[in-house]
Design a protein around this motif. Sequence first.
Motif, PDB file in Angstrom:
ATOM      1  N   ALA A  19       0.820  -1.210   0.000  1.00  0.00           N
ATOM      2  CA  ALA A  19       0.000   0.000   0.000  1.00  0.00           C
ATOM      3  C   ALA A  19       0.855   1.262   0.000  1.00  0.00           C
ATOM      4  CB  ALA A  19      -0.932   0.000   1.212  1.00  0.00           C
ATOM      5  N   PHE A  20       2.104   1.172   0.492  1.00  0.00           N
ATOM      6  CA  PHE A  20       2.974   2.348   0.528  1.00  0.00           C
ATOM      7  C   PHE A  20       3.254   2.880  -0.877  1.00  0.00           C
ATOM      8  CE2 PHE A  20       7.257   4.296   0.641  1.00  0.00           C
ATOM      9  CZ  PHE A  20       6.975   5.341   1.524  1.00  0.00           C
ATOM     10  N   SER A  21       3.136   2.028  -1.896  1.00  0.00           N
ATOM     11  CA  SER A  21       3.345   2.485  -3.273  1.00  0.00           C
ATOM     12  C   SER A  21       2.364   3.583  -3.653  1.00  0.00           C
ATOM     13  CB  SER A  21       3.198   1.309  -4.243  1.00  0.00           C
ATOM     14  OG  SER A  21       1.874   0.796  -4.231  1.00  0.00           O
ATOM     15  N   GLN A  22       1.202   3.601  -3.010  1.00  0.00           N
ATOM     16  CA  GLN A  22       0.221   4.649  -3.294  1.00  0.00           C
ATOM     17  C   GLN A  22       0.686   6.007  -2.761  1.00  0.00           C
ATOM     18  OE1 GLN A  22      -2.430   3.623  -5.306  1.00  0.00           O
ATOM     19  NE2 GLN A  22      -1.071   1.837  -5.216  1.00  0.00           N
ATOM     20  N   HIS A  70     -12.037   5.805  -3.236  1.00  0.00           N
ATOM     21  CA  HIS A  70     -12.017   5.126  -4.539  1.00  0.00           C
ATOM     22  C   HIS A  70     -10.771   4.246  -4.663  1.00  0.00           C
ATOM     23  CE1 HIS A  70     -15.489   7.071  -6.289  1.00  0.00           C
ATOM     24  NE2 HIS A  70     -15.012   8.272  -6.030  1.00  0.00           N
ATOM     25  N   SER A  71      -9.631   4.734  -4.196  1.00  0.00           N
ATOM     26  CA  SER A  71      -8.388   3.971  -4.285  1.00  0.00           C
ATOM     27  C   SER A  71      -8.498   2.636  -3.567  1.00  0.00           C
ATOM     28  CB  SER A  71      -7.234   4.789  -3.689  1.00  0.00           C
ATOM     29  OG  SER A  71      -6.020   4.079  -3.729  1.00  0.00           O
ATOM     30  N   ALA A  72      -9.188   2.616  -2.428  1.00  0.00           N
ATOM     31  CA  ALA A  72      -9.309   1.394  -1.638  1.00  0.00           C
ATOM     32  C   ALA A  72     -10.108   0.314  -2.356  1.00  0.00           C
ATOM     33  CB  ALA A  72      -9.945   1.715  -0.287  1.00  0.00           C
ATOM     34  N   GLN A  73     -10.824   0.656  -3.420  1.00  0.00           N
ATOM     35  CA  GLN A  73     -11.571  -0.346  -4.187  1.00  0.00           C
ATOM     36  C   GLN A  73     -10.642  -1.208  -5.043  1.00  0.00           C
ATOM     37  OE1 GLN A  73     -14.589   1.647  -6.524  1.00  0.00           O
ATOM     38  NE2 GLN A  73     -15.361   2.815  -4.783  1.00  0.00           N
ATOM     39  N   GLY A  74      -9.453  -0.685  -5.394  1.00  0.00           N
ATOM     40  CA  GLY A  74      -8.575  -1.374  -6.334  1.00  0.00           C
ATOM     41  C   GLY A  74      -8.162  -2.775  -5.923  1.00  0.00           C
ATOM     42  N   PRO A  75      -7.553  -2.952  -4.726  1.00  0.00           N
ATOM     43  CA  PRO A  75      -7.132  -4.306  -4.333  1.00  0.00           C
ATOM     44  C   PRO A  75      -8.305  -5.275  -4.193  1.00  0.00           C
ATOM     45  CG  PRO A  75      -6.061  -2.637  -2.978  1.00  0.00           C
ATOM     46  CD  PRO A  75      -7.120  -1.939  -3.754  1.00  0.00           C
ATOM     47  N   ASP A 212      -7.094   2.549 -10.742  1.00  0.00           N
ATOM     48  CA  ASP A 212      -6.290   1.949 -11.813  1.00  0.00           C
ATOM     49  C   ASP A 212      -4.891   1.606 -11.309  1.00  0.00           C
ATOM     50  OD1 ASP A 212      -8.519   2.779 -13.188  1.00  0.00           O
ATOM     51  OD2 ASP A 212      -7.444   3.919 -14.706  1.00  0.00           O
ATOM     52  N   TYR A 213      -4.414   2.363 -10.308  1.00  0.00           N
ATOM     53  CA  TYR A 213      -3.034   2.238  -9.839  1.00  0.00           C
ATOM     54  C   TYR A 213      -2.929   1.523  -8.498  1.00  0.00           C
ATOM     55  CZ  TYR A 213      -3.140   5.598 -13.516  1.00  0.00           C
ATOM     56  OH  TYR A 213      -3.394   6.199 -14.717  1.00  0.00           O
ATOM     57  N   SER A 214      -4.052   0.977  -8.020  1.00  0.00           N
ATOM     58  CA  SER A 214      -4.003   0.126  -6.825  1.00  0.00           C
ATOM     59  C   SER A 214      -4.549  -1.263  -7.113  1.00  0.00           C
ATOM     60  CB  SER A 214      -4.808   0.765  -5.675  1.00  0.00           C
ATOM     61  OG  SER A 214      -6.183   0.927  -6.024  1.00  0.00           O
ATOM     62  N   ARG A 215      -4.978  -1.507  -8.358  1.00  0.00           N
ATOM     63  CA  ARG A 215      -5.665  -2.771  -8.656  1.00  0.00           C
ATOM     64  C   ARG A 215      -4.730  -3.966  -8.712  1.00  0.00           C
ATOM     65  NH1 ARG A 215      -4.452  -0.999 -13.837  1.00  0.00           N
ATOM     66  NH2 ARG A 215      -4.591  -2.542 -15.547  1.00  0.00           N
ATOM     67  N   THR A 226      -4.548   1.112   2.243  1.00  0.00           N
ATOM     68  CA  THR A 226      -4.621   1.722   0.915  1.00  0.00           C
ATOM     69  C   THR A 226      -5.201   3.119   1.000  1.00  0.00           C
ATOM     70  OG1 THR A 226      -4.989  -0.482  -0.026  1.00  0.00           O
ATOM     71  CG2 THR A 226      -5.456   1.394  -1.442  1.00  0.00           C
ATOM     72  N   PHE A 227      -6.286   3.259   1.756  1.00  0.00           N
ATOM     73  CA  PHE A 227      -6.909   4.577   1.948  1.00  0.00           C
ATOM     74  C   PHE A 227      -5.925   5.551   2.596  1.00  0.00           C
ATOM     75  CE2 PHE A 227      -8.970   7.567   4.831  1.00  0.00           C
ATOM     76  CZ  PHE A 227      -9.881   8.194   4.012  1.00  0.00           C
ATOM     77  N   GLY A 228      -5.272   5.121   3.661  1.00  0.00           N
ATOM     78  CA  GLY A 228      -4.408   6.014   4.431  1.00  0.00           C
ATOM     79  C   GLY A 228      -3.197   6.487   3.649  1.00  0.00           C
TER      80      GLY A 228
END
Length: 467
Positions: A19-22, A70-75, A212-215, A226-228
């Motif tokens: 998740a740190f990649s985000q 929205h980002s947290a939906q990816g994984p 698109d970038y957390s999927r 992921t959210f944080g």
Amino acid sequence: MVERRSIDVIPDEERHGTAFSQFTLWLGANLQITTVVTGALAVVFGGDVVWSVVGLLVGNLLGGAVMALHSAQGPRLGLPQMISSRAQFGVRGAVVPLVLVVVMYIGFFASGSVLAGQAVGKLTHLGPVPGIIGFALVTGVMATVGYRVVHALGRVASVVCALAFVYLGVRLMERADLAHLAHQHHFALPMFLLAMSLSASWQLAFGPYVADYSRYLPRTTSARATFGWTLAGTVLGAQWSMSFGVLVAATAGTAFVDDQVGYVVGLGGTGLVASFLYFVIALGKLTVNVLNTYGGFMSLVTSVSGFRGRRVLSQRGRTAYILGIMVAGTAVALAGRTSFLDSFADFLLFLLTFFTPWSAINLVDYYLLSKERYDLPALSDPNGRYGGWRWDALLVYGVGLVAQFPFLSTSFYTGPLVTPLGGADISWIVGLIVPAVLYAALGSRRARTAPPSPTTADASRTASRAS
């Protein structure tokens, strides 16, 4: 390194990263010249220093929280962001917000290319037009390689651009009269809300492509993590850049407005230092323009596949879609480069109007109604659970759009309720609340009649075997 996937589900065996990649991606994507210009607009349009910075922070936090959800939906889903809109609007009905998303990508590509083209043109001594074209070509190549190079760019940009902004901040402090600027704290509600709207629109505009970038993250990745990390990266990067923009605009005045890139580089120095800063500006814009090109390609594929039914795309097809986004964005950049600042401000507020209802509907459906469980194979079947067109959701989206117009203030349209509010634009707040409430009421009735959804993990395994 070259990505094979497009809008198909990412199988578990291809998942990787943390998740740190985000954090590094969104920090790098925000530490760039366009974010600086966005913050400067709060002062250019009449705000003071202190309350502009505070308003920008509030907008970044609120808009960033929506974006990070929205980002947290990816994984969890393993899908690009906009394809999940099919659960709300239908497999084909999702094309309505998708068309607007593609316009957004092209607009951001163009605005970024204008500023990056100036930097590349100065760095290579070729001028802005060849700079814009050369920058676009490099962007297209990076987007074609895909997901891994996007994150690699984010890691590099987060370090290089952070160091450059520290240096520029020190140089600015040598010129600025901080005591005088600190006394500019005359609160005016319209200007405060304008600053909020500028930063909130900046963050909300990331919403249609953030997943698109957390999927590719492993399915076991914590949604909270992921959210944080997404929220931390995007708020820190944006607030840092925007606050710098506020101070630059308050200190430089028309010198910055007339030549944003030239002033920032001149602030840093000459010779090798100036060349390095031109490179930094180009690198920051390259990072976010690759996101825009990659996201635009995903949205176009999602739109077309809703009618053609294809989920897997060849490498040649990927290249063709990316080339289309690149050419369109470059054409807009070349046509509008002489009136960039005014056009960009209106573009941001325009985006805010059309994407807040989409964000509200998507998040209410995913987190409150569907409980993070979608029937993934049905997202590609217009005859399945989600249907081809969900007219009730499209109606709610339309109502959310119309509800904003009385409160909207742009150079080409001002709603009737703006003047009674002292000129404040609160359309984005209305655009979040009204469709969220309406869709929650609509969705709760729909959920009572629908069969239970399979878990996304089960559906993902089925989709993986099919692909």
